[in-house]
Design a protein around this motif. Sequence first.
Motif, PDB file in Angstrom:
ATOM      1  N   HIS A 177       0.875  12.752   1.242  1.00 15.20           N
ATOM      2  CA  HIS A 177      -0.589  13.188   1.689  1.00 15.20           C
ATOM      3  C   HIS A 177      -1.463  13.023   0.449  1.00 15.20           C
ATOM      4  N   ALA A 178      -1.029  13.669  -0.475  1.00 17.32           N
ATOM      5  CA  ALA A 178      -1.957  13.884  -1.746  1.00 17.32           C
ATOM      6  C   ALA A 178      -2.311  12.510  -2.291  1.00 17.32           C
ATOM      7  N   VAL A 179      -1.318  11.680  -2.195  1.00  9.96           N
ATOM      8  CA  VAL A 179      -1.564  10.299  -2.706  1.00  9.96           C
ATOM      9  C   VAL A 179      -2.951   9.721  -2.106  1.00  9.96           C
ATOM     10  N   GLU A 180      -3.220   9.872  -0.914  1.00 10.94           N
ATOM     11  CA  GLU A 180      -4.184   9.438  -0.176  1.00 10.94           C
ATOM     12  C   GLU A 180      -5.380  10.056  -0.559  1.00 10.94           C
ATOM     13  N   GLY A 181      -5.339  11.331  -0.695  1.00  9.34           N
ATOM     14  CA  GLY A 181      -6.523  12.237  -1.191  1.00  9.34           C
ATOM     15  C   GLY A 181      -6.788  11.799  -2.440  1.00  9.34           C
ATOM     16  N   VAL A 182      -6.077  11.764  -3.280  1.00 11.89           N
ATOM     17  CA  VAL A 182      -6.370  11.257  -4.828  1.00 11.89           C
ATOM     18  C   VAL A 182      -7.158  10.232  -4.979  1.00 11.89           C
ATOM     19  N   LEU A 207      -3.101  19.048  -3.985  1.00 15.06           N
ATOM     20  CA  LEU A 207      -3.758  18.997  -2.708  1.00 15.06           C
ATOM     21  C   LEU A 207      -5.092  19.609  -2.934  1.00 15.06           C
ATOM     22  N   ALA A 208      -5.261  20.925  -3.403  1.00 18.01           N
ATOM     23  CA  ALA A 208      -6.664  21.581  -3.422  1.00 18.01           C
ATOM     24  C   ALA A 208      -7.719  20.707  -4.313  1.00 18.01           C
ATOM     25  N   ALA A 209      -7.032  19.983  -5.188  1.00 20.35           N
ATOM     26  CA  ALA A 209      -8.021  19.108  -6.184  1.00 20.35           C
ATOM     27  C   ALA A 209      -8.748  17.755  -5.486  1.00 20.35           C
ATOM     28  N   CYS A 210      -7.767  17.496  -4.379  1.00 19.77           N
ATOM     29  CA  CYS A 210      -8.416  16.323  -3.702  1.00 19.77           C
ATOM     30  C   CYS A 210      -9.801  16.648  -3.334  1.00 19.77           C
ATOM     31  N   PRO A 211     -10.570  15.696  -3.438  1.00 18.36           N
ATOM     32  CA  PRO A 211     -12.049  15.744  -2.845  1.00 18.36           C
ATOM     33  C   PRO A 211     -12.149  15.595  -1.407  1.00 18.36           C
ATOM     34  N   ALA A 212     -13.044  16.337  -0.789  1.00 18.32           N
ATOM     35  CA  ALA A 212     -13.170  16.232   0.804  1.00 18.32           C
ATOM     36  C   ALA A 212     -14.217  15.034   0.973  1.00 18.32           C
ATOM     37  N   GLY A 228      -9.811  10.858  -1.115  1.00 17.67           N
ATOM     38  CA  GLY A 228     -10.368  12.097  -0.516  1.00 17.67           C
ATOM     39  C   GLY A 228      -9.566  12.441   0.598  1.00 17.67           C
ATOM     40  N   LEU A 229      -9.709  13.696   1.151  1.00 24.04           N
ATOM     41  CA  LEU A 229      -9.000  14.064   2.388  1.00 24.04           C
ATOM     42  C   LEU A 229      -9.974  14.833   3.286  1.00 24.04           C
ATOM     43  N   SER A 230      -9.898  14.211   4.663  1.00 24.45           N
ATOM     44  CA  SER A 230     -10.641  14.814   5.840  1.00 24.45           C
ATOM     45  C   SER A 230     -10.218  16.235   6.093  1.00 24.45           C
ATOM     46  N   HIS A 231     -10.776  16.897   6.658  1.00 25.45           N
ATOM     47  CA  HIS A 231     -10.361  18.409   7.189  1.00 25.45           C
ATOM     48  C   HIS A 231      -9.067  18.150   7.929  1.00 25.45           C
ATOM     49  N   ARG A 232      -8.817  17.375   8.776  1.00 26.04           N
ATOM     50  CA  ARG A 232      -7.505  17.149   9.522  1.00 26.04           C
ATOM     51  C   ARG A 232      -6.501  16.709   8.805  1.00 26.04           C
ATOM     52  N   ARG A 233      -6.582  15.573   7.795  1.00 22.37           N
ATOM     53  CA  ARG A 233      -5.546  15.244   7.002  1.00 22.37           C
ATOM     54  C   ARG A 233      -5.281  16.498   5.993  1.00 22.37           C
ATOM     55  N   ARG A 234      -6.171  17.191   5.494  1.00 23.53           N
ATOM     56  CA  ARG A 234      -5.807  18.263   4.798  1.00 23.53           C
ATOM     57  C   ARG A 234      -4.741  19.447   5.439  1.00 23.53           C
ATOM     58  N   ALA A 235      -5.409  19.661   6.626  1.00 17.96           N
ATOM     59  CA  ALA A 235      -4.795  20.767   7.489  1.00 17.96           C
ATOM     60  C   ALA A 235      -3.461  20.282   7.727  1.00 17.96           C
ATOM     61  N   GLU A 236      -3.143  18.909   8.081  1.00 15.19           N
ATOM     62  CA  GLU A 236      -1.692  18.306   8.233  1.00 15.19           C
ATOM     63  C   GLU A 236      -0.867  18.570   7.044  1.00 15.19           C
ATOM     64  N   ALA A 237      -1.457  18.333   5.935  1.00 17.61           N
ATOM     65  CA  ALA A 237      -0.650  18.541   4.648  1.00 17.61           C
ATOM     66  C   ALA A 237      -0.373  19.956   4.358  1.00 17.61           C
ATOM     67  N   SER A 238      -1.232  20.740   4.674  1.00 18.49           N
ATOM     68  CA  SER A 238      -1.068  22.313   4.512  1.00 18.49           C
ATOM     69  C   SER A 238      -0.364  22.947   5.123  1.00 18.49           C
ATOM     70  N   TYR A 278       0.832  -1.199  -0.017  1.00 16.04           N
ATOM     71  CA  TYR A 278       0.051  -0.078   0.101  1.00 16.04           C
ATOM     72  C   TYR A 278       0.885   1.400   0.007  1.00 16.04           C
ATOM     73  N   VAL A 279       0.291   2.399  -0.611  1.00 18.00           N
ATOM     74  CA  VAL A 279       0.898   3.636  -0.589  1.00 18.00           C
ATOM     75  C   VAL A 279       0.113   4.578   0.225  1.00 18.00           C
ATOM     76  N   GLY A 280       0.901   5.758   0.510  1.00 15.86           N
ATOM     77  CA  GLY A 280       0.205   6.633   1.466  1.00 15.86           C
ATOM     78  C   GLY A 280       0.638   6.521   3.020  1.00 15.86           C
ATOM     79  N   PRO A 281       0.143   7.538   3.841  1.00 17.48           N
ATOM     80  CA  PRO A 281       0.686   7.539   5.232  1.00 17.48           C
ATOM     81  C   PRO A 281      -0.095   6.665   6.032  1.00 17.48           C
ATOM     82  N   VAL A 282      -1.414   6.295   5.503  1.00 16.35           N
ATOM     83  CA  VAL A 282      -2.471   5.683   6.675  1.00 16.35           C
ATOM     84  C   VAL A 282      -2.092   4.542   6.966  1.00 16.35           C
ATOM     85  N   VAL A 283      -1.136   3.724   6.391  1.00 17.55           N
ATOM     86  CA  VAL A 283      -0.971   2.237   6.726  1.00 17.55           C
ATOM     87  C   VAL A 283       0.240   2.145   7.742  1.00 17.55           C
ATOM     88  N   ARG A 284       1.003   3.188   7.818  1.00 20.02           N
ATOM     89  CA  ARG A 284       2.315   3.227   8.367  1.00 20.02           C
ATOM     90  C   ARG A 284       2.197   3.079   9.649  1.00 20.02           C
TER      91      ARG A 284
END
Length: 346
Positions: free
Chosen positions: A143-148, A181-186, A151-161, A68-74
């Motif tokens: 983080h954007a990998v997860e969002g693509v 990052l802005a294009a990732c859906p909520a 989608g990104l929650s408000h918390r995850r988007r704030a961390e990436a921003s 898996y890719v992205g930060p969620v699994v680590r």
Amino acid sequence: MRAGMVRNVRSGEHLTTFVVSGVATVLITRLILSLSGYPQIGGKGLHIAHVLPGGLLMLIAISLLLGYVGPVVRPAAATIGGIGFGLFIDEVGKFVTSDNNYFYKPTAAIVYIVFVLIVLGFRFLATRRPIDPREELANVIDHAVEGVAGGLSHRRRAEASELLRTVSPEVQGRRETAELLAACPADEVELAAPVDAAWQALQRGFERLATHPKAPRIAVAVLAIQAVGELVIAAVLGNGLNHLPVLGVTAGSLLSATFTVRGALALRKGNRARAVRLFELAVLVSLLMTQVFQFAATQFAAAGGMLLDLVMLGLLRAERERMRVALDAAAKARAQGLPPSPEGPV
């Protein structure tokens, strides 16, 4: 960087999760086996040692990281891998003795030294040079990998921003990353992250305790009592003061006591930052020197001192981070011509 070895800005958290999971697994395993009379799984000439499920759990952790890719699994992989490694290293006595002696006395010291070397080695690799802005940008893209994908929650988007704000606009690819990052859906639905939630709750607890008015005096008292207590425990359980590990505990306790006294004097003079640093040194000497000999002298009876050291280290680092934030806020206020905040560092 040329080799593509990009460091994870959260690697310290993941390593802590791995080490805490591993150490807790060793202690819990020893406790359960002791209470249950050291049963054996198997029969008819077979014995399934717990090193086998440990290896299976490490395989699962590796599979998660490879699959898996992205930060969620680590965080999950760090926890599962830590538990597996704990089950593996707990049986080190069988690997280093000719009679497969699980109760080999130096086992506790060997286990402790292994975890200390893991932490020191990883810290050397992670801090031997500052994080490059391109590495920070790569972590934002992670983080954007997860969002693509989901989608990104408000918390995850704030961390990436927040991480993106630390990257200079001159870094190639920053603008495109911000657009991605802005294009990732909520999407407020997140995979359950009990490890992250636990660390955040623990950090909040450390911050509240560190800001308590009596925290400095309690820290001095705890460090002083621990320095004396470790020596007494080692002398009682370690066959007298002529025993080499007890001499090591004595040297480490005296060095920790020296840093503690110097820290108390700095605190009395109002130099809180220096006091916190000296107290940290006292705890680190205990963790990296005293506890090694303590485990050799008293085996797993030294676990309580190790846990106390870790709690003290967490409190001191929470206080150091609080002071750093306060100093940054004060510097920003001065740059803007504002009066200093009454909540600045003491």
